[in-house]
Design a protein around this motif. Sequence first.
Motif, PDB file in Angstrom:
ATOM      1  N   ASP A   1       0.750  -1.248   0.017  1.00 50.40           N
ATOM      2  CA  ASP A   1      -0.100  -0.162  -0.045  1.00 50.40           C
ATOM      3  C   ASP A   1       0.822   1.067  -0.090  1.00 50.40           C
ATOM      4  OD1 ASP A   1      -2.469  -1.099  -0.142  1.00 50.40           O
ATOM      5  OD2 ASP A   1      -2.588  -1.358   1.927  1.00 50.40           O
ATOM      6  N   ASP A   2       2.170   1.311  -0.571  1.00 42.92           N
ATOM      7  CA  ASP A   2       2.818   2.556  -0.700  1.00 42.92           C
ATOM      8  C   ASP A   2       2.928   3.021  -2.303  1.00 42.92           C
ATOM      9  OD1 ASP A   2       3.651   2.274   1.974  1.00 42.92           O
ATOM     10  OD2 ASP A   2       5.353   0.959   1.529  1.00 42.92           O
ATOM     11  N   TYR A   3       2.255   2.310  -3.244  1.00 44.11           N
ATOM     12  CA  TYR A   3       2.066   2.760  -4.585  1.00 44.11           C
ATOM     13  C   TYR A   3       1.219   3.860  -4.774  1.00 44.11           C
ATOM     14  CZ  TYR A   3       2.163   2.278  -9.482  1.00 44.11           C
ATOM     15  OH  TYR A   3       2.187   2.461 -10.894  1.00 44.11           O
ATOM     16  N   GLY A   4       1.987   4.819  -5.650  1.00 43.12           N
ATOM     17  CA  GLY A   4       1.084   5.902  -6.238  1.00 43.12           C
ATOM     18  C   GLY A   4       1.320   7.321  -5.281  1.00 43.12           C
ATOM     19  N   TYR A   5       2.521   7.260  -4.480  1.00 36.34           N
ATOM     20  CA  TYR A   5       2.833   8.383  -3.699  1.00 36.34           C
ATOM     21  C   TYR A   5       4.119   8.733  -3.719  1.00 36.34           C
ATOM     22  CZ  TYR A   5      -1.928   7.637  -1.855  1.00 36.34           C
ATOM     23  OH  TYR A   5      -3.235   7.483  -1.540  1.00 36.34           O
ATOM     24  N   CYS A   6       4.518   9.927  -3.799  1.00 33.29           N
ATOM     25  CA  CYS A   6       5.787  10.233  -3.978  1.00 33.29           C
ATOM     26  C   CYS A   6       6.787  10.098  -2.889  1.00 33.29           C
ATOM     27  CB  CYS A   6       6.069  11.997  -4.199  1.00 33.29           C
ATOM     28  SG  CYS A   6       7.523  12.387  -4.493  1.00 33.29           S
ATOM     29  N   GLU A   7       7.676   9.401  -3.103  1.00 32.20           N
ATOM     30  CA  GLU A   7       8.690   9.068  -1.976  1.00 32.20           C
ATOM     31  C   GLU A   7       9.601  10.112  -1.333  1.00 32.20           C
ATOM     32  OE1 GLU A   7      12.539   7.603  -4.376  1.00 32.20           O
ATOM     33  OE2 GLU A   7      11.527   5.991  -3.680  1.00 32.20           O
ATOM     34  N   ALA A   8       9.500  11.314  -1.932  1.00 28.09           N
ATOM     35  CA  ALA A   8      10.207  12.470  -1.333  1.00 28.09           C
ATOM     36  C   ALA A   8       9.137  13.435  -0.731  1.00 28.09           C
ATOM     37  CB  ALA A   8      10.690  13.292  -2.686  1.00 28.09           C
ATOM     38  N   CYS A   9       8.180  13.665  -1.296  1.00 23.93           N
ATOM     39  CA  CYS A   9       7.119  14.531  -0.650  1.00 23.93           C
ATOM     40  C   CYS A   9       5.706  14.133  -0.045  1.00 23.93           C
ATOM     41  CB  CYS A   9       6.858  15.929  -1.483  1.00 23.93           C
ATOM     42  SG  CYS A   9       5.672  15.475  -2.816  1.00 23.93           S
ATOM     43  N   GLY A  10       5.285  12.919  -0.563  1.00 23.41           N
ATOM     44  CA  GLY A  10       4.419  12.279  -0.010  1.00 23.41           C
ATOM     45  C   GLY A  10       2.999  12.568  -0.569  1.00 23.41           C
ATOM     46  N   ILE A  11       3.011  13.320  -1.843  1.00 23.97           N
ATOM     47  CA  ILE A  11       1.689  13.658  -2.393  1.00 23.97           C
ATOM     48  C   ILE A  11       1.418  12.694  -3.648  1.00 23.97           C
ATOM     49  CG2 ILE A  11       2.027  16.196  -2.181  1.00 23.97           C
ATOM     50  CD1 ILE A  11       2.524  16.329  -5.406  1.00 23.97           C
ATOM     51  N   GLU A  12       0.203  12.478  -4.024  1.00 28.96           N
ATOM     52  CA  GLU A  12      -0.243  11.582  -5.243  1.00 28.96           C
ATOM     53  C   GLU A  12       0.612  11.939  -6.516  1.00 28.96           C
ATOM     54  OE1 GLU A  12      -4.219  12.313  -5.584  1.00 28.96           O
ATOM     55  OE2 GLU A  12      -4.809  11.436  -3.648  1.00 28.96           O
ATOM     56  N   ILE A  13       1.275  10.564  -6.941  1.00 28.91           N
ATOM     57  CA  ILE A  13       2.042  10.940  -8.143  1.00 28.91           C
ATOM     58  C   ILE A  13       1.080  11.168  -9.373  1.00 28.91           C
ATOM     59  CG2 ILE A  13       3.264   9.743 -10.097  1.00 28.91           C
ATOM     60  CD1 ILE A  13       4.745   8.173  -7.467  1.00 28.91           C
ATOM     61  N   GLY A  14      -0.141  10.650  -9.272  1.00 35.09           N
ATOM     62  CA  GLY A  14      -1.193  10.888 -10.298  1.00 35.09           C
ATOM     63  C   GLY A  14      -1.350   9.489 -11.276  1.00 35.09           C
ATOM     64  N   ILE A  15      -2.533   9.415 -11.633  1.00 32.72           N
ATOM     65  CA  ILE A  15      -3.218   8.180 -12.491  1.00 32.72           C
ATOM     66  C   ILE A  15      -2.114   8.355 -13.896  1.00 32.72           C
ATOM     67  CG2 ILE A  15      -4.657   6.815 -13.729  1.00 32.72           C
ATOM     68  CD1 ILE A  15      -5.064   6.563 -10.598  1.00 32.72           C
ATOM     69  N   ARG A  16      -2.458   9.498 -14.497  1.00 36.43           N
ATOM     70  CA  ARG A  16      -1.809   9.713 -15.698  1.00 36.43           C
ATOM     71  C   ARG A  16      -0.166   9.517 -15.932  1.00 36.43           C
ATOM     72  NH1 ARG A  16      -5.772   7.420 -16.715  1.00 36.43           N
ATOM     73  NH2 ARG A  16      -7.825   8.431 -16.904  1.00 36.43           N
ATOM     74  N   ARG A  17       0.361  10.045 -14.930  1.00 30.93           N
ATOM     75  CA  ARG A  17       1.954   9.810 -14.840  1.00 30.93           C
ATOM     76  C   ARG A  17       2.088   8.413 -14.540  1.00 30.93           C
ATOM     77  NH1 ARG A  17       6.828  11.163 -14.478  1.00 30.93           N
ATOM     78  NH2 ARG A  17       8.210  10.857 -12.220  1.00 30.93           N
ATOM     79  N   LEU A  18       1.379   7.913 -13.781  1.00 34.88           N
ATOM     80  CA  LEU A  18       1.565   6.146 -13.505  1.00 34.88           C
ATOM     81  C   LEU A  18       1.484   5.414 -14.689  1.00 34.88           C
ATOM     82  CD1 LEU A  18       0.486   6.036  -9.753  1.00 34.88           C
ATOM     83  CD2 LEU A  18       3.124   6.093 -10.447  1.00 34.88           C
ATOM     84  N   GLU A  19       0.459   5.875 -15.528  1.00 34.08           N
ATOM     85  CA  GLU A  19       0.247   4.894 -16.610  1.00 34.08           C
ATOM     86  C   GLU A  19       1.254   5.321 -17.453  1.00 34.08           C
ATOM     87  OE1 GLU A  19      -4.554   4.243 -17.054  1.00 34.08           O
ATOM     88  OE2 GLU A  19      -3.544   6.203 -17.627  1.00 34.08           O
ATOM     89  N   ALA A  20       1.766   6.447 -17.663  1.00 36.69           N
ATOM     90  CA  ALA A  20       2.974   6.499 -18.677  1.00 36.69           C
ATOM     91  C   ALA A  20       4.356   6.028 -18.061  1.00 36.69           C
ATOM     92  CB  ALA A  20       3.293   8.262 -18.729  1.00 36.69           C
ATOM     93  N   ARG A  21       4.514   5.851 -16.683  1.00 30.21           N
ATOM     94  CA  ARG A  21       5.787   5.400 -16.159  1.00 30.21           C
ATOM     95  C   ARG A  21       5.264   4.575 -14.959  1.00 30.21           C
ATOM     96  NH1 ARG A  21      11.114   6.228 -16.823  1.00 30.21           N
ATOM     97  NH2 ARG A  21      10.615   7.802 -18.363  1.00 30.21           N
ATOM     98  N   PRO A  22       4.914   3.400 -15.187  1.00 25.47           N
ATOM     99  CA  PRO A  22       4.219   2.857 -13.893  1.00 25.47           C
ATOM    100  C   PRO A  22       5.176   2.533 -12.872  1.00 25.47           C
ATOM    101  CG  PRO A  22       3.788   1.509 -16.025  1.00 25.47           C
ATOM    102  CD  PRO A  22       4.740   2.652 -16.377  1.00 25.47           C
ATOM    103  N   THR A  23       6.538   2.721 -12.843  1.00 21.48           N
ATOM    104  CA  THR A  23       7.586   2.496 -12.034  1.00 21.48           C
ATOM    105  C   THR A  23       7.912   3.772 -11.388  1.00 21.48           C
ATOM    106  OG1 THR A  23       9.357   2.329 -13.641  1.00 21.48           O
ATOM    107  CG2 THR A  23       8.402   0.290 -12.827  1.00 21.48           C
TER     108      THR A  23
END
Length: 145
Positions: free
Chosen positions: A103-125
């Motif tokens: 349950d750590d996926y989708g959140y920025c490891e630096a600031c903790g905000i949501e990375i965003g669905i579209r960014r994750l689709e473009a770069r799932p890792t």
Amino acid sequence: MPESKQDMNNNQSFTPYQETSGEEYMSNNQLDHFRKILQDWKQDLMEEVDRTVKNLKEEASNFADPADRATQEEEFSLELRTRDRERKLIKKINETLTSIEEDDYGYCEACGIEIGIRRLEARPTATMCVDCKSLAEIKEKQIGG
């Protein structure tokens, strides 16, 4: 070398996620969506590794002409470098799948905000939001160059 959209676009079964009204970020449906993207991508890479091993076995010849032998060795070298990059990418995909399970996926490891669905689709890792990633790249350029 980081993976590219080109790598991701090799997966023909990809369909953009359609959020429902009021859906919580990183809901079970979203996590399932990304888990499938990552597992399909990993499967494609593993199949490519198998093809490479088969090709190297089939195409290995002991050419009498040194130029032909050198050409073949260079082709094998390029192929192996590509597979090494893909091996590293498979490792990153596995780490990402683990972050989904934890349950750590989708959140920025630096600031903790949501990375965003579209960014994750473009770069799932992706592990950082666009802003933090941009800052990290600027810092890297300043230190490295």
